[in-house]
Scaffold this active site. Structure first.
Site, mmCIF file in Angstrom:
data_model
loop_
_atom_site.group_PDB
_atom_site.id
_atom_site.type_symbol
_atom_site.label_atom_id
_atom_site.label_comp_id
_atom_site.label_asym_id
_atom_site.label_seq_id
_atom_site.Cartn_x
_atom_site.Cartn_y
_atom_site.Cartn_z
ATOM 1 N N LYS A 59 0.818 -1.219 0.000
ATOM 2 C CA LYS A 59 0.000 0.000 0.000
ATOM 3 C C LYS A 59 0.850 1.266 0.000
ATOM 4 O O LYS A 59 0.343 2.346 -0.296
ATOM 5 C CB LYS A 59 -0.979 0.012 1.172
ATOM 6 C CG LYS A 59 -0.381 0.077 2.552
ATOM 7 C CD LYS A 59 -1.468 -0.044 3.614
ATOM 8 C CE LYS A 59 -0.929 -0.013 5.024
ATOM 9 N NZ LYS A 59 -0.364 1.286 5.418
ATOM 10 N N ASP A 60 2.160 1.151 0.328
ATOM 11 C CA ASP A 60 3.046 2.317 0.300
ATOM 12 C C ASP A 60 3.613 2.600 -1.086
ATOM 13 O O ASP A 60 4.193 3.667 -1.308
ATOM 14 C CB ASP A 60 4.227 2.113 1.266
ATOM 15 C CG ASP A 60 3.794 2.128 2.729
ATOM 16 O OD1 ASP A 60 2.731 2.719 3.014
ATOM 17 O OD2 ASP A 60 4.511 1.563 3.558
ATOM 18 N N THR A 106 -5.918 8.301 13.820
ATOM 19 C CA THR A 106 -5.640 7.628 12.552
ATOM 20 C C THR A 106 -4.901 8.588 11.638
ATOM 21 O O THR A 106 -5.178 9.789 11.621
ATOM 22 C CB THR A 106 -6.918 7.125 11.861
ATOM 23 O OG1 THR A 106 -6.574 6.574 10.580
ATOM 24 C CG2 THR A 106 -7.936 8.243 11.654
ATOM 25 N N ARG A 110 -8.877 7.889 4.451
ATOM 26 C CA ARG A 110 -9.828 6.828 4.095
ATOM 27 C C ARG A 110 -10.557 6.303 5.332
ATOM 28 O O ARG A 110 -11.792 6.196 5.337
ATOM 29 C CB ARG A 110 -9.073 5.688 3.396
ATOM 30 C CG ARG A 110 -9.881 4.411 3.202
ATOM 31 C CD ARG A 110 -8.985 3.271 2.744
ATOM 32 N NE ARG A 110 -7.920 2.975 3.687
ATOM 33 C CZ ARG A 110 -8.059 2.205 4.755
ATOM 34 N NH1 ARG A 110 -9.225 1.652 5.036
ATOM 35 N NH2 ARG A 110 -7.034 1.978 5.569
ATOM 36 N N ARG A 111 -9.791 5.972 6.363
ATOM 37 C CA ARG A 111 -10.410 5.461 7.582
ATOM 38 C C ARG A 111 -11.307 6.506 8.227
ATOM 39 O O ARG A 111 -12.440 6.222 8.626
ATOM 40 C CB ARG A 111 -9.324 5.024 8.567
ATOM 41 C CG ARG A 111 -8.538 3.800 8.132
ATOM 42 C CD ARG A 111 -7.326 3.585 9.010
ATOM 43 N NE ARG A 111 -6.558 2.403 8.628
ATOM 44 C CZ ARG A 111 -5.250 2.273 8.800
ATOM 45 N NH1 ARG A 111 -4.555 3.260 9.355
ATOM 46 N NH2 ARG A 111 -4.629 1.176 8.430
ATOM 47 N N ARG A 128 0.779 10.146 14.025
ATOM 48 C CA ARG A 128 1.873 9.689 13.171
ATOM 49 C C ARG A 128 2.881 8.893 13.970
ATOM 50 O O ARG A 128 2.854 8.874 15.191
ATOM 51 C CB ARG A 128 2.581 10.897 12.520
ATOM 52 C CG ARG A 128 1.748 11.647 11.476
ATOM 53 C CD ARG A 128 1.521 10.846 10.213
ATOM 54 N NE ARG A 128 2.708 10.115 9.795
ATOM 55 C CZ ARG A 128 3.745 10.668 9.156
ATOM 56 N NH1 ARG A 128 3.732 11.950 8.865
ATOM 57 N NH2 ARG A 128 4.787 9.933 8.807
ATOM 58 N N GLY A 129 3.803 8.263 13.240
ATOM 59 C CA GLY A 129 4.855 7.467 13.863
ATOM 60 C C GLY A 129 4.727 6.002 13.490
ATOM 61 O O GLY A 129 3.710 5.573 12.918
ATOM 62 N N THR A 133 5.669 3.796 18.197
ATOM 63 C CA THR A 133 5.422 5.179 18.615
ATOM 64 C C THR A 133 3.939 5.429 18.838
ATOM 65 O O THR A 133 3.536 6.039 19.836
ATOM 66 C CB THR A 133 5.969 6.155 17.565
ATOM 67 O OG1 THR A 133 7.372 5.926 17.391
ATOM 68 C CG2 THR A 133 5.739 7.595 17.977
ATOM 69 N N ARG A 134 3.111 4.948 17.922
ATOM 70 C CA ARG A 134 1.678 5.200 18.040
ATOM 71 C C ARG A 134 1.075 4.460 19.242
ATOM 72 O O ARG A 134 0.223 5.004 19.954
ATOM 73 C CB ARG A 134 0.969 4.821 16.738
ATOM 74 C CG ARG A 134 1.123 5.896 15.668
ATOM 75 C CD ARG A 134 0.387 5.562 14.400
ATOM 76 N NE ARG A 134 1.189 4.720 13.522
ATOM 77 C CZ ARG A 134 0.782 4.266 12.333
ATOM 78 N NH1 ARG A 134 -0.436 4.558 11.915
ATOM 79 N NH2 ARG A 134 1.578 3.528 11.584
ATOM 80 N N CYS A 222 -8.226 12.548 -11.293
ATOM 81 C CA CYS A 222 -8.505 13.448 -10.171
ATOM 82 C C CYS A 222 -7.273 13.992 -9.454
ATOM 83 O O CYS A 222 -7.387 14.953 -8.696
ATOM 84 C CB CYS A 222 -9.385 12.737 -9.150
ATOM 85 S SG CYS A 222 -10.887 12.019 -9.842
#
Length: 323
Positions: A59-60, A106, A110-111, A128-129, A133-134, A222
């Site tokens: 996905k990255d 988040t 999208r989420r 982030r992180g 970290t999160r 788009c």
């Protein structure tokens, strides 16, 4: 490591690297605007022959890779769903049972878009992180009642026990390529390409080709996407459901299409033996099946565009830029 099991006589050295996306932790990903946040430094090392292959979360990876690179393997997909990890004080709850105005962390538009509509009593803020970290931000502070993470990442880290709730398709469709690992290699390095191709999982390859083609078609129209999907293969048919969302989830479009992917594997050596489908080279998966999957993604995106997806995404982009 799968390659070590397949090739026990070869020596594999793992090189840990950081990327721009790992270092910029004070800005939402959607605001940075860089397409190669988590890949550029790794591809630079690949280009300089400092490494022979790079492992990414699929996905990255952007749908258009830089010249000279290809995805040489897409491994069998882990659970692609999103998961909720709750603050210790909220263990045993679900999102619907959290108090009014509870804050959910988040980093994904999208989420947030889907969950804002599903759970309007909750608030969503950027976090982030890396996973460590999160989770630390969640556990050691009172800023968040819960955070949303990919279930696959938690499982790979051995932290499945932190999952308090899995979000099914009725709650949150997942991201393009979510749950799948991709192995990026130099496109002309046949030795490495042939070696990693043994890692391909055919069903995952076909599903991810369709997903990436869906994303690529929408991006071309788009320049900004806030999309989600779900796919499945039943009895040699590939089903793809795709959706686009406004930032707050109040405006959306969702459609489903299908195609047959049962084709015999033919000897396709020759001038087209290294054909890429949205950046993926999979010589051990029937070429006609890959074409069918790619066409499915394009056709589904085109259907959404014909029904107004461009307007939804254009407004979402403007609002995101203004945030």
């Amino acid at each position: 490591m799968m390659l070590r099991e397949l090739y026990p006589d070869l020596h594999f050295e793992i090189v840990a690297m950081s990327t721009t996306g790992d270092k910029i932790l004070d800005t939402a990903l959607s605001k940075i605007g860089e397409k190669s946040l988590f890949t550029k430094e790794l591809e630079n090392a690949l280009e300089r022959n400092e490494v022979d292959l790079v492992v990414h979360s699929l996905k990255d990876l952007p749908t258009c890779l830089p010249p000279g690179f290809t995805i040489g393997a897409v491994c069998k997909r882990e659970n692609p769903l999103d998961a909720v990890v709750f603050h210790p004080k909220n263990c045993g709850k679900t999102l619907s049972l959290l108090p009014e105005k509870s804050v959910i962390g988040t980093s994904s538009l999208r989420r947030a878009a889907q969950l804002k509509k599903k759970f309007p009593h909750l608030e969503f803020r950027d976090i982030r992180g890396n996973l460590n970290t999160r989770l630390k931000k969640l556990d050691e502070k009172e800023d968040f009642s819960a955070i949303i993470l990919a279930a696959a990442g938690l499982k790979r880290m051995g932290w499945e026990n932190r999952i308090g709730q899995l979000l099914g398709p009725e709650d949150c469709l997942y991201a393009v390529g979510q749950g799948a690992l991709a192995v990026e290699v130099r496109a002309k390095d046949q030795e490495i390409l042939n070696m990693v191709s043994a890692l391909h999982d055919a069903d995952t390859v076909l599903c991810c080709i369709a997903e990436r083609a869906f994303m690529k078609r929408l991006l071309a129209a788009c320049l900004f996407v806030n999309v989600a999907l779900i796919q499945s293969i039943y009895f040699f048919k590939l089903y793809l459901t795709g959706a686009v969302y406004s930032l707050d989830g109040s405006d959306s479009l969702k459609e489903t299409m299908q195609t047959g992917v049962s084709y015999p594997h033919q000897n396709e050596d020759g001038p087209n033996d290294d054909v890429q489908h949205v950046g993926i080279t999979a010589k051990n998966v029937p070429g006609r099946a890959q074409e069918a999957a790619e066409n499915l993604g394009v056709e589904l995106a085109s259907l959404l565009l014909s029904k107004g997806a461009k307007h939804i995404l254009s407004v979402a982009r403007q609002l995101n830029d203004a945030r």
